[in-house]
Design a protein around this motif. Structure first.
Motif, PDB file in Angstrom:
ATOM      1  N   MET A   1       0.829  -1.204   0.000  1.00  0.00           N
ATOM      2  CA  MET A   1       0.000   0.000   0.000  1.00  0.00           C
ATOM      3  C   MET A   1       0.868   1.261   0.000  1.00  0.00           C
ATOM      4  O   MET A   1       0.521   2.252  -0.646  1.00  0.00           O
ATOM      5  CB  MET A   1      -0.952  -0.012   1.198  1.00  0.00           C
ATOM      6  CG  MET A   1      -2.064  -1.031   1.034  1.00  0.00           C
ATOM      7  SD  MET A   1      -3.128  -1.310   2.474  1.00  0.00           S
ATOM      8  CE  MET A   1      -3.378   0.288   3.137  1.00  0.00           C
ATOM      9  N   ALA A   2       1.996   1.219   0.695  1.00  0.00           N
ATOM     10  CA  ALA A   2       2.911   2.364   0.697  1.00  0.00           C
ATOM     11  C   ALA A   2       3.486   2.590  -0.706  1.00  0.00           C
ATOM     12  O   ALA A   2       3.588   3.733  -1.166  1.00  0.00           O
ATOM     13  CB  ALA A   2       4.036   2.148   1.711  1.00  0.00           C
ATOM     14  N   LEU A   3       3.847   1.498  -1.399  1.00  0.00           N
ATOM     15  CA  LEU A   3       4.345   1.623  -2.775  1.00  0.00           C
ATOM     16  C   LEU A   3       3.249   2.144  -3.702  1.00  0.00           C
ATOM     17  O   LEU A   3       3.510   2.973  -4.580  1.00  0.00           O
ATOM     18  CB  LEU A   3       4.848   0.272  -3.281  1.00  0.00           C
ATOM     19  CG  LEU A   3       6.204  -0.176  -2.767  1.00  0.00           C
ATOM     20  CD1 LEU A   3       6.510  -1.593  -3.232  1.00  0.00           C
ATOM     21  CD2 LEU A   3       7.294   0.776  -3.210  1.00  0.00           C
ATOM     22  N   GLU A   4       2.036   1.665  -3.502  1.00  0.00           N
ATOM     23  CA  GLU A   4       0.929   2.119  -4.339  1.00  0.00           C
ATOM     24  C   GLU A   4       0.657   3.607  -4.125  1.00  0.00           C
ATOM     25  O   GLU A   4       0.410   4.346  -5.087  1.00  0.00           O
ATOM     26  CB  GLU A   4      -0.332   1.309  -4.019  1.00  0.00           C
ATOM     27  CG  GLU A   4      -1.474   1.576  -4.961  1.00  0.00           C
ATOM     28  CD  GLU A   4      -2.647   0.645  -4.734  1.00  0.00           C
ATOM     29  OE1 GLU A   4      -3.512   0.572  -5.608  1.00  0.00           O
ATOM     30  OE2 GLU A   4      -2.717  -0.004  -3.667  1.00  0.00           O
ATOM     31  N   LYS A   5       0.759   4.053  -2.888  1.00  0.00           N
ATOM     32  CA  LYS A   5       0.581   5.477  -2.595  1.00  0.00           C
ATOM     33  C   LYS A   5       1.659   6.295  -3.320  1.00  0.00           C
ATOM     34  O   LYS A   5       1.366   7.322  -3.934  1.00  0.00           O
ATOM     35  CB  LYS A   5       0.655   5.723  -1.092  1.00  0.00           C
ATOM     36  CG  LYS A   5       0.522   7.169  -0.710  1.00  0.00           C
ATOM     37  CD  LYS A   5       0.679   7.375   0.785  1.00  0.00           C
ATOM     38  CE  LYS A   5       0.623   8.856   1.102  1.00  0.00           C
ATOM     39  NZ  LYS A   5       1.043   9.150   2.454  1.00  0.00           N
ATOM     40  N   GLN A   6       2.908   5.820  -3.257  1.00  0.00           N
ATOM     41  CA  GLN A   6       4.012   6.499  -3.941  1.00  0.00           C
ATOM     42  C   GLN A   6       3.765   6.531  -5.445  1.00  0.00           C
ATOM     43  O   GLN A   6       3.979   7.547  -6.103  1.00  0.00           O
ATOM     44  CB  GLN A   6       5.332   5.790  -3.627  1.00  0.00           C
ATOM     45  CG  GLN A   6       6.534   6.418  -4.291  1.00  0.00           C
ATOM     46  CD  GLN A   6       7.814   5.636  -4.012  1.00  0.00           C
ATOM     47  OE1 GLN A   6       7.840   4.696  -3.227  1.00  0.00           O
ATOM     48  NE2 GLN A   6       8.888   6.023  -4.672  1.00  0.00           N
ATOM     49  N   PHE A   7       3.277   5.413  -6.001  1.00  0.00           N
ATOM     50  CA  PHE A   7       2.975   5.342  -7.426  1.00  0.00           C
ATOM     51  C   PHE A   7       1.956   6.408  -7.811  1.00  0.00           C
ATOM     52  O   PHE A   7       2.150   7.138  -8.787  1.00  0.00           O
ATOM     53  CB  PHE A   7       2.438   3.949  -7.780  1.00  0.00           C
ATOM     54  CG  PHE A   7       1.760   3.891  -9.126  1.00  0.00           C
ATOM     55  CD1 PHE A   7       2.506   3.883 -10.301  1.00  0.00           C
ATOM     56  CD2 PHE A   7       0.380   3.835  -9.213  1.00  0.00           C
ATOM     57  CE1 PHE A   7       1.874   3.831 -11.536  1.00  0.00           C
ATOM     58  CE2 PHE A   7      -0.255   3.785 -10.452  1.00  0.00           C
ATOM     59  CZ  PHE A   7       0.502   3.777 -11.609  1.00  0.00           C
ATOM     60  N   TYR A   8       0.858   6.517  -7.060  1.00  0.00           N
ATOM     61  CA  TYR A   8      -0.179   7.483  -7.408  1.00  0.00           C
ATOM     62  C   TYR A   8       0.290   8.926  -7.217  1.00  0.00           C
ATOM     63  O   TYR A   8      -0.116   9.809  -7.977  1.00  0.00           O
ATOM     64  CB  TYR A   8      -1.461   7.209  -6.623  1.00  0.00           C
ATOM     65  CG  TYR A   8      -2.221   6.039  -7.206  1.00  0.00           C
ATOM     66  CD1 TYR A   8      -2.795   6.123  -8.472  1.00  0.00           C
ATOM     67  CD2 TYR A   8      -2.342   4.848  -6.513  1.00  0.00           C
ATOM     68  CE1 TYR A   8      -3.473   5.057  -9.027  1.00  0.00           C
ATOM     69  CE2 TYR A   8      -3.027   3.776  -7.057  1.00  0.00           C
ATOM     70  CZ  TYR A   8      -3.597   3.886  -8.313  1.00  0.00           C
ATOM     71  OH  TYR A   8      -4.257   2.823  -8.864  1.00  0.00           O
ATOM     72  N   GLU A   9       1.151   9.163  -6.240  1.00  0.00           N
ATOM     73  CA  GLU A   9       1.705  10.511  -6.073  1.00  0.00           C
ATOM     74  C   GLU A   9       2.576  10.885  -7.271  1.00  0.00           C
ATOM     75  O   GLU A   9       2.479  11.993  -7.805  1.00  0.00           O
ATOM     76  CB  GLU A   9       2.513  10.597  -4.774  1.00  0.00           C
ATOM     77  CG  GLU A   9       1.647  10.579  -3.527  1.00  0.00           C
ATOM     78  CD  GLU A   9       2.453  10.429  -2.243  1.00  0.00           C
ATOM     79  OE1 GLU A   9       3.679  10.176  -2.304  1.00  0.00           O
ATOM     80  OE2 GLU A   9       1.846  10.547  -1.166  1.00  0.00           O
ATOM     81  N   GLU A  10       3.434   9.959  -7.700  1.00  0.00           N
ATOM     82  CA  GLU A  10       4.297  10.220  -8.850  1.00  0.00           C
ATOM     83  C   GLU A  10       3.487  10.316 -10.138  1.00  0.00           C
ATOM     84  O   GLU A  10       3.785  11.145 -11.010  1.00  0.00           O
ATOM     85  CB  GLU A  10       5.369   9.137  -8.962  1.00  0.00           C
ATOM     86  CG  GLU A  10       6.399   9.202  -7.850  1.00  0.00           C
ATOM     87  CD  GLU A  10       7.445   8.100  -7.922  1.00  0.00           C
ATOM     88  OE1 GLU A  10       7.575   7.448  -8.989  1.00  0.00           O
ATOM     89  OE2 GLU A  10       8.136   7.895  -6.920  1.00  0.00           O
ATOM     90  N   LYS A  11       2.465   9.481 -10.266  1.00  0.00           N
ATOM     91  CA  LYS A  11       1.601   9.540 -11.444  1.00  0.00           C
ATOM     92  C   LYS A  11       0.907  10.895 -11.529  1.00  0.00           C
ATOM     93  O   LYS A  11       0.842  11.501 -12.599  1.00  0.00           O
ATOM     94  CB  LYS A  11       0.557   8.417 -11.373  1.00  0.00           C
ATOM     95  CG  LYS A  11      -0.413   8.411 -12.527  1.00  0.00           C
ATOM     96  CD  LYS A  11      -1.457   7.331 -12.343  1.00  0.00           C
ATOM     97  CE  LYS A  11      -2.509   7.442 -13.444  1.00  0.00           C
ATOM     98  NZ  LYS A  11      -3.704   6.678 -13.149  1.00  0.00           N
ATOM     99  N   ARG A  12       0.418  11.384 -10.405  1.00  0.00           N
ATOM    100  CA  ARG A  12      -0.265  12.681 -10.382  1.00  0.00           C
ATOM    101  C   ARG A  12       0.708  13.805 -10.758  1.00  0.00           C
ATOM    102  O   ARG A  12       0.360  14.714 -11.520  1.00  0.00           O
ATOM    103  CB  ARG A  12      -0.892  12.942  -9.004  1.00  0.00           C
ATOM    104  CG  ARG A  12      -1.612  14.258  -8.905  1.00  0.00           C
ATOM    105  CD  ARG A  12      -2.811  14.287  -9.818  1.00  0.00           C
ATOM    106  NE  ARG A  12      -3.464  15.583  -9.693  1.00  0.00           N
ATOM    107  CZ  ARG A  12      -4.088  16.189 -10.676  1.00  0.00           C
ATOM    108  NH1 ARG A  12      -4.199  15.612 -11.842  1.00  0.00           N
ATOM    109  NH2 ARG A  12      -4.640  17.358 -10.490  1.00  0.00           N
ATOM    110  N   ALA A  13       1.927  13.732 -10.240  1.00  0.00           N
ATOM    111  CA  ALA A  13       2.926  14.750 -10.571  1.00  0.00           C
ATOM    112  C   ALA A  13       3.232  14.735 -12.072  1.00  0.00           C
ATOM    113  O   ALA A  13       3.354  15.792 -12.704  1.00  0.00           O
ATOM    114  CB  ALA A  13       4.208  14.524  -9.770  1.00  0.00           C
ATOM    115  N   LEU A  14       3.329  13.548 -12.655  1.00  0.00           N
ATOM    116  CA  LEU A  14       3.589  13.425 -14.090  1.00  0.00           C
ATOM    117  C   LEU A  14       2.405  13.963 -14.901  1.00  0.00           C
ATOM    118  O   LEU A  14       2.590  14.658 -15.904  1.00  0.00           O
ATOM    119  CB  LEU A  14       3.860  11.962 -14.443  1.00  0.00           C
ATOM    120  CG  LEU A  14       4.422  11.669 -15.817  1.00  0.00           C
ATOM    121  CD1 LEU A  14       5.764  12.357 -16.028  1.00  0.00           C
ATOM    122  CD2 LEU A  14       4.571  10.161 -16.004  1.00  0.00           C
TER     123      LEU A  14
END
Length: 153
Positions: free
Chosen positions: A94-107
């Motif tokens: 879940m922590a990795l998934e949160k990081q993924f969505y944060e980076e996806k949003r930034a992109l």
């Protein structure tokens, strides 16, 4: 292979419905015959209202969490250890998934800023507010020829 989770009996769900949380006193209420009879004790430790709130979050389901804790307490220690490790693995995922969505949003935000001038220019041309320059027309013709493989229409 994934083992099926056992279905909780009616007795267990009835006991859980009668549990209550009293600030500073932990969990209290009736428990089924196969769980610890010590009020306020779940998995060998007491849980007060603050800990329970922190564990559940704002939208947590108290009855469900308590039912799971009671059920886990009935399992052999080796199985409890497996469950703890699996819970940690899920937490890490879940922590990795949160990081993924944060980076996806930034992109997405980065490319939204890059697209905006193109969309603005396109809207102005479509609405007739501006005409394309000779250079833009020449670039469009060259791009079309390149995309079609050099064949003319």
């Amino acid at each position: 292979f994934s083992p099926a989770l056992p279905v909780m009996s009616e007795d267990l769900s009835e006991g859980v419905k009668k549990l209550s949380v009293t600030p500073g006193k932990g969990l209290t209420g009736s428990t089924p015959a196969n769980t610890p009879a010590n009020p306020g004790k779940v998995m060998g430790g007491s849980i007060d209202a603050e800990q329970l709130t922190a564990k559940l979050g704002e939208d947590g389901n108290v009855e469900q969490m308590v039912a799971v804790e009671i059920f886990l307490a009935t399992l052999p220690n080796i199985v409890q250890d497996r469950v703890k490790v699996l819970q940690q693995i899920n937490h890490d995922r879940m922590a990795l998934e949160k990081q993924f969505y944060e980076e996806k949003r930034a992109l997405e935000l980065k490319y939204q800023a890059l697209y905006t001038p193109l969309y603005t220019k396109r809207a102005e041309i479509v609405q007739g507010k501006t005409e394309p320059t000779e250079e833009e027309v020449a670039k469009a013709i060259a791009g079309k020829q390149e995309r079609s493989g050099g064949q003319s229409e």
